[in-house]
Design an enzyme around this catalytic site. Structure first.
Site, PDB file in Angstrom:
ATOM      1  N   GLU A   1       0.802  -1.224   0.000  1.00 53.15           N
ATOM      2  CA  GLU A   1       0.000   0.000   0.000  1.00 53.15           C
ATOM      3  C   GLU A   1       0.840   1.283   0.000  1.00 53.15           C
ATOM      4  OE1 GLU A   1      -0.670   0.090   4.822  1.00 53.15           O
ATOM      5  OE2 GLU A   1      -1.817   1.358   3.485  1.00 53.15           O
TER       6      GLU A   1
ATOM      7  N   ASP B   1       1.393  -9.558   4.040  1.00 53.30           N
ATOM      8  CA  ASP B   1       0.212  -9.278   4.864  1.00 53.30           C
ATOM      9  C   ASP B   1      -1.104  -9.543   4.129  1.00 53.30           C
ATOM     10  OD1 ASP B   1       2.075  -8.346   6.675  1.00 53.30           O
ATOM     11  OD2 ASP B   1       1.828  -6.247   6.112  1.00 53.30           O
TER      12      ASP B   1
ATOM     13  N   ARG C   1       1.722 -27.232  28.007  1.00 56.27           N
ATOM     14  CA  ARG C   1       1.845 -25.777  28.037  1.00 56.27           C
ATOM     15  C   ARG C   1       0.882 -25.106  27.075  1.00 56.27           C
ATOM     16  NH1 ARG C   1       8.421 -25.647  27.729  1.00 56.27           N
ATOM     17  NH2 ARG C   1       8.793 -25.516  29.974  1.00 56.27           N
TER      18      ARG C   1
ATOM     19  N   MET D   1       3.098 -11.905  11.935  1.00 53.90           N
ATOM     20  CA  MET D   1       3.013 -10.562  11.344  1.00 53.90           C
ATOM     21  C   MET D   1       1.647 -10.349  10.685  1.00 53.90           C
ATOM     22  SD  MET D   1       6.717  -9.721   9.693  1.00 53.90           S
ATOM     23  CE  MET D   1       8.025  -9.036  10.695  1.00 53.90           C
TER      24      MET D   1
ATOM     25  N   ARG E   1       0.569  -6.743  10.263  1.00 58.92           N
ATOM     26  CA  ARG E   1       0.259  -5.341  10.526  1.00 58.92           C
ATOM     27  C   ARG E   1      -1.177  -5.183  11.017  1.00 58.92           C
ATOM     28  NH1 ARG E   1       3.568  -1.629   6.842  1.00 58.92           N
ATOM     29  NH2 ARG E   1       5.031  -1.572   8.534  1.00 58.92           N
TER      30      ARG E   1
ATOM     31  N   ARG F   1       4.152 -20.114  27.186  1.00 59.35           N
ATOM     32  CA  ARG F   1       5.378 -19.639  26.517  1.00 59.35           C
ATOM     33  C   ARG F   1       4.975 -18.874  25.253  1.00 59.35           C
ATOM     34  NH1 ARG F   1       7.391 -21.275  30.629  1.00 59.35           N
ATOM     35  NH2 ARG F   1       9.238 -22.599  30.856  1.00 59.35           N
TER      36      ARG F   1
ATOM     37  N   GLN G   1       9.191 -15.044   8.709  1.00 55.94           N
ATOM     38  CA  GLN G   1       8.047 -15.180   7.797  1.00 55.94           C
ATOM     39  C   GLN G   1       8.294 -14.531   6.440  1.00 55.94           C
ATOM     40  OE1 GLN G   1       4.222 -14.368  10.461  1.00 55.94           O
ATOM     41  NE2 GLN G   1       6.081 -13.497  11.319  1.00 55.94           N
TER      42      GLN G   1
HETATM   43  O1  F6P Z   1       4.331  -5.271   5.754  1.00 59.01           O
HETATM   44  C1  F6P Z   1       5.123  -6.386   5.926  1.00 59.01           C
HETATM   45  C2  F6P Z   1       5.631  -6.472   7.338  1.00 59.01           C
HETATM   46  O2  F6P Z   1       6.401  -7.642   7.443  1.00 59.01           O
HETATM   47  C3  F6P Z   1       4.553  -6.410   8.413  1.00 59.01           C
HETATM   48  O3  F6P Z   1       3.886  -7.629   8.577  1.00 59.01           O
HETATM   49  C4  F6P Z   1       5.380  -5.977   9.596  1.00 59.01           C
HETATM   50  O4  F6P Z   1       4.594  -5.287  10.554  1.00 59.01           O
HETATM   51  C5  F6P Z   1       6.376  -5.048   8.990  1.00 59.01           C
HETATM   52  O5  F6P Z   1       6.480  -5.383   7.621  1.00 59.01           O
HETATM   53  C6  F6P Z   1       7.753  -5.135   9.612  1.00 59.01           C
HETATM   54  O6  F6P Z   1       8.549  -4.164   9.041  1.00 59.01           O
HETATM   55  P1  F6P Z   1      10.127  -4.046   9.228  1.00 59.01           P
HETATM   56  O7  F6P Z   1      10.768  -5.068   8.325  1.00 59.01           O
HETATM   57  O8  F6P Z   1      10.435  -2.670   8.821  1.00 59.01           O
HETATM   58  O9  F6P Z   1      10.420  -4.358  10.665  1.00 59.01           O
END
Ligand code: F6P
Length: 349
Positions: free
Chosen positions: A104, A129, A164, A171, A173, A273, A281
């Site tokens: 985006e 994402d 546990r 990730m 966002r 944990r 990822q």
């Molecule tokens: O947008 C991809 C992403 O991996 C998100 O899932 C994550 O919040 C962000 O980028 C992490 O960014 P950076 O690599 O700048 O830590």
């Protein structure tokens, strides 16, 4: 098109970027164009840094993670003469077209340059994402889900051995696509995402319910953008506030898994944990699915350049690769629809 085509990769890197670069370059070279890679996203256009892309440069890159041209989170609109420098460097390199491969933020800049300066740009939707509108899926997402699912599978066996609760932070966002898909695939017992903020109390109830059924271990998948939400109505964003937001205004997320694990252990008494998957990822080789999708997107982008379809983006609709206006793709985030969460929820507790 026999002119000069440039491409850039912007934002966080993503498995499949090199497959797109290969496809754009291959098809453009076949049509007699010269191809240049812009170094490190929009920063390379601001600073005028390019590399030549020919058969040798794209040889062997299909399965390789990362991006051979580099990437950054540079936003030309946040520095005083950033846009002017982009336009000047584009002109002085005698470029005819730009393929912007990004999410985006990167495509938001592309869309604005097209709207405000008639900039000859086409887009390719990239992000692990999967939060870009206008396309059913972005490339890179499948790989991230694959990696997260494998991690959940592995955590299952150790969780079971030790009785546990395992919290897995993924990730995504501000959307829960990776959490929902990997959680469904990995058989998670609770999944917490920003779009459907289950409360901490309800999460603990699900775990207790599961234990009451005789299961002494649980897997909880939490998306990094989930706000800790309480029955009282209180909500708390967990982010690494120490680091300021980037040039696109994003706060660096991360840490909700730890906070949630603390809450679960305190409220249920079950040993808990946490595992934060983080950039694992995003690294490494793309899945076959992402290689194919990225390749199809790259060929489509080269075709859009050939046709002069500026201000559009290659997109997946059903099984077809189509073109959509860039402004449509960046207008709003594509969130997880409730019906997907319902699939996940059927297996909670
Ligand atoms: O947008 C991809 C992403 O991996 C998100 O899932 C994550 O919040 C962000 O980028 C992490 O960014 P950076 O690599 O700048 O830590």
């Amino acid at each position: 098109m026999t002119g000069r085509v440039a491409l850039l990769t912007g934002g966080g890197d993503c498995p499949g970027l090199n497959a797109v670069i290969r496809a754009v370059t291959r098809r453009s070279l076949d049509r007699g164009a010269e191809v240049l890679g812009v170094r490190e996203g929009w920063r390379g256009l601001v600073e005028g840094r390019f590399m030549s892309l020919g058969p040798r440069e794209i040889s062997g890159i299909l399965p390789r993670g990362g991006t051979i041209v580099g990437t950054s989170r540079t936003n030309p609109y946040t520095s005083e003469d950033g846009v002017e420098r982009v336009l000047a460097n584009f002109a002085s390199e005698r470029l005819d077209a730009l393929v912007a491969i990004g999410g985006e933020d990167t495509l938001g800049v592309a869309s604005r340059l097209f709207a405000e300066h008639d900039f000859p740009v086409v887009g390719v939707p990239k992000t692990i994402d999967n939060d870009l509108s206008g396309t059913d899926y972005t490339f890179g997402f499948d790989t991230a889900v694959f990696i997260a699912t494998e991690a959940i599978d592995r955590l299952h066996t150790t969780a079971e051995s030790h009785n546990r609760v395992m919290v897995v932070e993924v990730m995504g966002r501000h959307t829960g696509w990776i959490a929902v898909m990997s959680g469904i695939a990995g058989g998670a017992d609770v999944i917490l995402i920003p779009e459907q903020p289950l409360t901490v109390e309800a999460c603990c109830d699900e775990i207790r319910r599961r234990h009451a059924r005789g299961k002494d271990f649980s897997i909880v998948v939490v998306s990094e953008g989930y706000e800790l939400t309480y029955e009282s109505g209180e909500r708390q964003t967990v982010a690494q506030e120490a680091r300021a937001s980037d040039q696109f205004g994003h706060v660096r997320l991360g840490g909700v898994g730890d906070a949630l694990a603390g809450e679960i252990e305190e409220r249920t008494g079950y040993e808990t944990r946490v595992t934060v998957l983080g950039h694992v990822q995003r690294g490494g080789t793309p899945t076959p699915h992402d290689r194919v999708l990225a390749t199809r997107f790259g060929l489509k982008a080269a075709d859009l350049v050939e046709q002069g379809q500026w201000g559009t983006m290659a997109a997946l609709r059903g099984d077809s690769i189509v073109s959509v206006p860039l402004r449509e793709a960046v207008a709003e985030l594509k969130t997880v629809p409730p019906e997907w969460y319902d699939v996940a929820r059927a297996f909670f507790g």
